[in-house]
Design a protein around this motif. Sequence first.
Motif, mmCIF file in Angstrom:
data_model
loop_
_atom_site.group_PDB
_atom_site.id
_atom_site.type_symbol
_atom_site.label_atom_id
_atom_site.label_comp_id
_atom_site.label_asym_id
_atom_site.label_seq_id
_atom_site.Cartn_x
_atom_site.Cartn_y
_atom_site.Cartn_z
ATOM 1 N N GLY A 80 -55.060 -21.925 17.956
ATOM 2 C CA GLY A 80 -53.771 -21.771 17.319
ATOM 3 C C GLY A 80 -52.840 -21.151 18.337
ATOM 4 N N THR A 158 -45.879 -24.427 14.823
ATOM 5 C CA THR A 158 -46.297 -24.090 16.183
ATOM 6 C C THR A 158 -45.054 -23.765 17.014
ATOM 7 N N SER A 272 -48.587 -18.444 13.371
ATOM 8 C CA SER A 272 -48.555 -18.344 14.841
ATOM 9 C C SER A 272 -48.245 -16.914 15.273
ATOM 10 N N VAL A 290 -57.069 -23.398 14.378
ATOM 11 C CA VAL A 290 -56.734 -24.624 13.677
ATOM 12 C C VAL A 290 -57.463 -24.793 12.349
ATOM 13 N N TYR A 510 -48.248 -27.670 12.561
ATOM 14 C CA TYR A 510 -49.614 -27.837 13.064
ATOM 15 C C TYR A 510 -50.138 -29.233 12.778
#
Length: 523
Positions: A80, A158, A272, A290, A510
């Motif tokens: 991530g 992200t 994030s 993830v 994501y």
Amino acid sequence: MGSDIRYRIDSIGIVGGGDAGLLTALALEKGLDDPEIFVVDDFDQSVPEVGKSTLRYLLTFLHDRLEISPTRLVEEVKLGFKSTVYLKDWCGKEFHSPLGKPLPTVSQVDLGKWVEPTTRRESLSPENEAVFDEFHHRYEVGEYTTLYNELAETPGKTPMVLDDENVFDIQKGLPDASYHFNSESFNRFLRTLCRERGIDLIDDRIEAVESSEGWIDSIAGAREYAADLYVDASGFRRLLMTELGTSLREFDLPVDSAVVATTDVSFDDIVSATVVTSGEAGWFWQIDTVDVRDLGYVYSSEHIDDEAALAEFVETRAERIDPDETRRYRFESGVLETPWANNCVAVGNAVGFVEPLQSTALTTSAKLADRLAMFLGMHGRINHDGVRELFNETTRATWEEIYDFVSLYYKYNSGETPFWTEAREINPGPIEQVESYRASGFCAPGTRASLTRTATDLNNYYLYYLVLQGLGVESEFHKGIDHEPDPAVVSRVEEYTDSVGDRIDDFLSYAEFYTTFHPGFEN
């Protein structure tokens, strides 16, 4: 062997195949000309399931120093992203410890669009007055919103954007963002790289260390191994350094334990940021990759016993945590007085550890591995007092600066439980960055803070400013002056702040990121 002996290091034996040991092996292989490197560990043992949160330097180390393709990294490692340490509730206060240097923003805003500065602001320029006006205005109104903060508070996003060629390059999004790693997949990836680059991974468990006059002669498990230089990457066991009797300089921090769990997480819920909230006797973390949410409670065993800590952990988190699936850890904070002793050098947790709050362990391992390889290469691989002391000074300074920075969160907390009250008494000595912030505002680099900083500090001077602000520490300088910032600067700050929410829409979710760069992955 005497301590002043000189000889060339051609073979290097590393004890411990965790991330620190493997990163050190990769750095030495990359930085030296055809060294013989082997890593000994019980590679059949599972990797500890503790989330890996990192700082911006790790991207430089992986992609620039080790020349690992970002695309390959995301294909093989479940990761991530991280834009800040988000202190969502630190004893009632909410603030961010962002990565990189998101402030000042005035010269980075042009018609509401982010642009990278083309020249250094920290030079002879009238723009320095705008920088001061921005920091003074932000101090007065308490406004520190940035793209990094907003991203941290927007689940499912992200820090990445798409360019015309669909190239994975974090520099095109938020350039100072970093990674969260799934520990198992990251370690497996590092093992693969080691084998590809000619590093010998030996499946064995070191049980005996032979030494004489402070030098290691050999190490042994199922068989015996010898090397010119030994690297202790055995974690808190310090298997080699204990044999040499190296002492630990302990850091005065109030936590020594952690209980850890993992749960599933969907694309839409990934955050994030490393999210931190405070508890009765410590603090909780959340690190998302993830498909896994890593959760932990870092606490003081003097203020709460293990069972009570587990109960608080389970009750506090919204996720369902099975107490039988949790894991406990004990740790000690400090740094070895002699990180490199004769023909043995310690890395990772074997050399130093503070505590997990600022995600320093993995990044520091990488930075010191880089320095070890550089110092060896620039001194002809000669093992000598002068080279060892150069590395030792660098290592001690690195961990001492991390300790000073992390201690701020405890020294200036506003909690009311016995733990938090006692935590304010740690690290009683003066911290130059705090003194500078109080006395001169800390808005420019030419202060005591930057003059006394070394190149080993992982935190830029603006980050101290933001953290002290978030903790509610006042600056006598800003508080005591009567100054009206330039209205144009105030307007630009407000313009930037107002634009942040809309600009988050430009970043990939994501789901979009993994569809583009990892099409075979299913969440």
